[in-house]
Write a protein that holds these residues in place. Structure first.
Motif, PDB file in Angstrom:
ATOM      1  N   PRO A 194       0.820  -1.213   0.000  1.00 14.71           N
ATOM      2  CA  PRO A 194       0.000   0.000   0.000  1.00 14.71           C
ATOM      3  C   PRO A 194       0.856   1.265   0.000  1.00 14.71           C
ATOM      4  O   PRO A 194       1.885   1.342   0.678  1.00 14.71           O
ATOM      5  N   GLY A 195       0.426   2.236  -0.794  1.00 11.21           N
ATOM      6  CA  GLY A 195       1.106   3.523  -0.818  1.00 11.21           C
ATOM      7  C   GLY A 195       2.316   3.591  -1.718  1.00 11.21           C
ATOM      8  O   GLY A 195       2.978   4.638  -1.775  1.00 11.21           O
ATOM      9  N   ALA A 196       2.610   2.531  -2.447  1.00  9.27           N
ATOM     10  CA  ALA A 196       3.799   2.525  -3.306  1.00  9.27           C
ATOM     11  C   ALA A 196       3.491   2.955  -4.735  1.00  9.27           C
ATOM     12  O   ALA A 196       4.279   2.703  -5.649  1.00  9.27           O
ATOM     13  N   GLY A 197       2.345   3.594  -4.942  1.00  2.00           N
ATOM     14  CA  GLY A 197       1.992   4.088  -6.268  1.00  2.00           C
ATOM     15  C   GLY A 197       1.851   2.960  -7.263  1.00  2.00           C
ATOM     16  O   GLY A 197       1.225   1.938  -6.980  1.00  2.00           O
ATOM     17  N   THR A 198       2.443   3.112  -8.440  1.00  3.43           N
ATOM     18  CA  THR A 198       2.303   2.092  -9.475  1.00  3.43           C
ATOM     19  C   THR A 198       3.044   0.806  -9.130  1.00  3.43           C
ATOM     20  O   THR A 198       2.892  -0.200  -9.816  1.00  3.43           O
ATOM     21  N   ARG A 199       3.851   0.805  -8.057  1.00  2.77           N
ATOM     22  CA  ARG A 199       4.499  -0.422  -7.598  1.00  2.77           C
ATOM     23  C   ARG A 199       3.741  -1.080  -6.452  1.00  2.77           C
ATOM     24  O   ARG A 199       4.221  -2.032  -5.845  1.00  2.77           O
ATOM     25  N   SER A 200       2.529  -0.583  -6.176  1.00  2.00           N
ATOM     26  CA  SER A 200       1.772  -1.108  -5.034  1.00  2.00           C
ATOM     27  C   SER A 200       1.022  -2.392  -5.365  1.00  2.00           C
ATOM     28  O   SER A 200       0.554  -3.081  -4.459  1.00  2.00           O
ATOM     29  N   LEU A 201       0.916  -2.732  -6.639  1.00  2.00           N
ATOM     30  CA  LEU A 201       0.103  -3.872  -7.059  1.00  2.00           C
ATOM     31  C   LEU A 201       0.957  -5.014  -7.583  1.00  2.00           C
ATOM     32  O   LEU A 201       2.056  -4.808  -8.102  1.00  2.00           O
ATOM     33  N   SER A 202       0.420  -6.219  -7.456  1.00  2.00           N
ATOM     34  CA  SER A 202       1.029  -7.410  -8.053  1.00  2.00           C
ATOM     35  C   SER A 202      -0.073  -8.230  -8.706  1.00  2.00           C
ATOM     36  O   SER A 202      -1.249  -8.096  -8.382  1.00  2.00           O
ATOM     37  N   MET A 203       0.333  -9.092  -9.652  1.00  2.00           N
ATOM     38  CA  MET A 203      -0.634  -9.941 -10.345  1.00  2.00           C
ATOM     39  C   MET A 203      -0.387 -11.399  -9.967  1.00  2.00           C
ATOM     40  O   MET A 203       0.762 -11.843  -9.911  1.00  2.00           O
ATOM     41  N   PHE A 204      -1.487 -12.118  -9.732  1.00  2.00           N
ATOM     42  CA  PHE A 204      -1.413 -13.524  -9.315  1.00  2.00           C
ATOM     43  C   PHE A 204      -2.295 -14.382 -10.226  1.00  2.00           C
ATOM     44  O   PHE A 204      -3.356 -13.932 -10.679  1.00  2.00           O
ATOM     45  N   LEU A 205      -1.854 -15.607 -10.469  1.00  2.00           N
ATOM     46  CA  LEU A 205      -2.691 -16.593 -11.134  1.00  2.00           C
ATOM     47  C   LEU A 205      -3.358 -17.436 -10.063  1.00  2.00           C
ATOM     48  O   LEU A 205      -2.688 -18.106  -9.279  1.00  2.00           O
ATOM     49  N   VAL A 206      -4.681 -17.383 -10.016  1.00  2.00           N
ATOM     50  CA  VAL A 206      -5.447 -18.042  -8.961  1.00  2.00           C
ATOM     51  C   VAL A 206      -6.228 -19.208  -9.563  1.00  2.00           C
ATOM     52  O   VAL A 206      -7.003 -19.031 -10.514  1.00  2.00           O
ATOM     53  N   ASP A 207      -6.018 -20.370  -8.992  1.00  2.00           N
ATOM     54  CA  ASP A 207      -6.752 -21.568  -9.388  1.00  2.00           C
ATOM     55  C   ASP A 207      -8.204 -21.416  -8.946  1.00  2.00           C
ATOM     56  O   ASP A 207      -8.485 -21.209  -7.759  1.00  2.00           O
ATOM     57  N   ALA A 208      -9.135 -21.513  -9.897  1.00  2.00           N
ATOM     58  CA  ALA A 208     -10.543 -21.318  -9.563  1.00  2.00           C
ATOM     59  C   ALA A 208     -11.104 -22.420  -8.671  1.00  2.00           C
ATOM     60  O   ALA A 208     -12.210 -22.275  -8.133  1.00  2.00           O
ATOM     61  N   SER A 209     -10.354 -23.497  -8.497  1.00  2.00           N
ATOM     62  CA  SER A 209     -10.803 -24.559  -7.593  1.00  2.00           C
ATOM     63  C   SER A 209     -10.153 -24.443  -6.216  1.00  2.00           C
ATOM     64  O   SER A 209     -10.363 -25.305  -5.348  1.00  2.00           O
ATOM     65  N   ALA A 210      -9.375 -23.374  -5.980  1.00  2.00           N
ATOM     66  CA  ALA A 210      -8.675 -23.211  -4.704  1.00  2.00           C
ATOM     67  C   ALA A 210      -9.658 -22.946  -3.570  1.00  2.00           C
ATOM     68  O   ALA A 210     -10.708 -22.323  -3.759  1.00  2.00           O
ATOM     69  N   ARG A 211      -9.293 -23.387  -2.372  1.00  2.00           N
ATOM     70  CA  ARG A 211     -10.115 -23.141  -1.188  1.00  2.00           C
ATOM     71  C   ARG A 211     -10.193 -21.638  -0.934  1.00  2.00           C
ATOM     72  O   ARG A 211      -9.183 -20.930  -0.983  1.00  2.00           O
ATOM     73  N   GLY A 212     -11.387 -21.149  -0.667  1.00  2.00           N
ATOM     74  CA  GLY A 212     -11.595 -19.731  -0.409  1.00  2.00           C
ATOM     75  C   GLY A 212     -11.971 -18.932  -1.643  1.00  2.00           C
ATOM     76  O   GLY A 212     -12.379 -17.775  -1.531  1.00  2.00           O
TER      77      GLY A 212
END
Length: 411
Positions: A194-212
């Protein structure tokens, strides 16, 4: 003398020849079978009890994707596929949309549920687990960036990820997500610093069958295709190998995906615009008023001329911009981008969004009452044209980006 426009290469000619044969041999029989099943059409599918695309229509699309991948037609737009330039893709996309109309052929070219420029930055392990099946048409993806109250203002998102050993734990809700109901893997953008501007975000590949991970409500839109909905992440554990690129690259990767969709407007709007114009010309020749074809009326002739002018001008602008982008270091999706790239991509989007809306509006007008008929190609594409002005950044946001590019260049 024959003048070949930029990007009209031999491999584009080979691709379009093979695609035309694929439409005739593989797609048309599937469309005929779908029509016999009374489940709606690819552009106006019946919806199930939850408001989602009828499973028979979805499976027909999936079959086209698998066959297209096997034929080497599904992924020309990514390096792991054909590696076509953006100028080449302008011609490919124009051909696909012009000759597929609103049929199943549209599924034969990788769209938002397939591979994309951002996912190419995944790890070797994720490439084997997710990217290769996507390229083969074996699974589908979704891009989860937008939230209920966060659209264009990407840095205001609330979905967050925290470290837990070498893994990440994701929490949040995404909304307005295309293919939310069916995706096997989801590209999720989340706040990691948070607060790092354009470096505040990351991208993840999420398995749609994952718990949660769970699929939320359907979100009906004016497209009425049963593909848009919510996604919920409640303590979803994601291994480090599913981080796309590096931690902090999420903004740049999200923009690569968004910019890809902006640039696809060029071929899509040219192809569909040409299709609507051809249909309008046929209608003007066939429809009579006072015993004469309405094509003889100057008012109708002017509408046809305006449609042609809009398609031609937007197509030319798109080819010019994408040729310039191809010549830049890193091309259209490099990280970091060339300073003038955002301006060019915004020009492609705003010019096409607005020109295609005018084309679709005039197409409805030329067809008269039949153009207003719910489910007609003109009515469907008019709604789609109105929709285009919002996703991947509103036309107002595009003007902001264009102005910033001009002012920066002036300095």
């Amino acid at each position: 003398m024959t003048i070949s426009p930029a990007g009209a290469t031999d491999r584009v000619a080979d691709y379009t020849t093979r695609f035309a044969a694929f439409l005739a041999a593989e797609v048309e029989p599937l469309e005929a079978d779908l029509a016999r099943r009374d489940v709606g059409s690819p552009w106006n599918p019946r919806l199930d009890e939850a408001g989602r695309m009828h499973p028979a229509v979805w499976e027909a699309r999936r079959e086209v994707q698998r066959r297209s991948a096997a034929a080497g037609l599904y992924n020309p737009h990514v390096p792991s596929g054909g590696g076509f330039t953006r100028a080449e893709m302008q011609h490919v996309e124009e051909f696909v949309y012009r000759h597929s109309g609103l049929g199943l052929g549209l599924a034969a070219l990788g769209w938002t549920e397939g591979a994309n420029p951002a996912i190419e930055h995944c790890s070797d392990a994720a490439r084997e687990r997710w990217l290769e099946p996507l390229l083969a048409g074996e699974i589908t993806a979704a891009f989860a960036n937008t939230e209920i109250s966060v659209g264009t203002d990407v840095l205001a998102m609330e979905t967050h990820a925290r470290r837990d050993g070498s893994d990440w734990i994701l929490d949040g809700t995404k909304a307005w997500i295309t293919n939310a109901h069916f995706a096997d893997v989801v590209q999720v953008t989340a706040v990691t610093e948070p607060g790092a501007g354009t470096r505040s975000l990351s991208m993840f590949l999420v398995d749609a069958s994952a718990r949660g991970f769970s699929r939320g409500r359907d979100i009906p839109t004016m497209l009425d295709d049963g593909l848009t909905g919510e996604l919920h992440l409640d303590g979803v554990r994601v291994p480090a190998e599913n981080v796309v690129g590096e931690v902090g690259d999420g903004f740049a990767l999200a923009m690569a995906w968004i910019n890809w969709r902006r640039l696809c407007r060029g071929g899509m709007c040219a192809g569909w615009g040409e299709w609507l114009l051809a249909r309008a010309i046929d209608r003007a020749r066939e429809r009579t008023s006072g015993g004469r074809p309405i094509a003889e009326l100057q008012a109708v002739q002017h509408m046809l001329a305006d449609m042609d002018a809009d398609v031609y001008a937007a197509r030319a602008a798109s080819l010019q911009a994408q040729t310039e982008l191809d010549a830049m270091p890193g091309g259209a999706f490099g990280i970091p981008l060339h300073a003038d790239a955002p301006r060019l991509m915004s020009l492609v989007k705003v010019i096409n969004d607005e020109a295609f809306f005018r084309v679709a509006d005039r197409a409805v007008q030329v067809h008269g009452g039949t153009g207003l008929r719910l489910g007609s190609p003109e009515e469907k594409l008019f709604r789609l044209a109105r929709n285009l002005k919002i996703p991947a950044g509103t036309v107002e946001i595009q003007r902001n980006a264009i102005a910033r590019g001009l002012l920066r260049r002036g300095r």
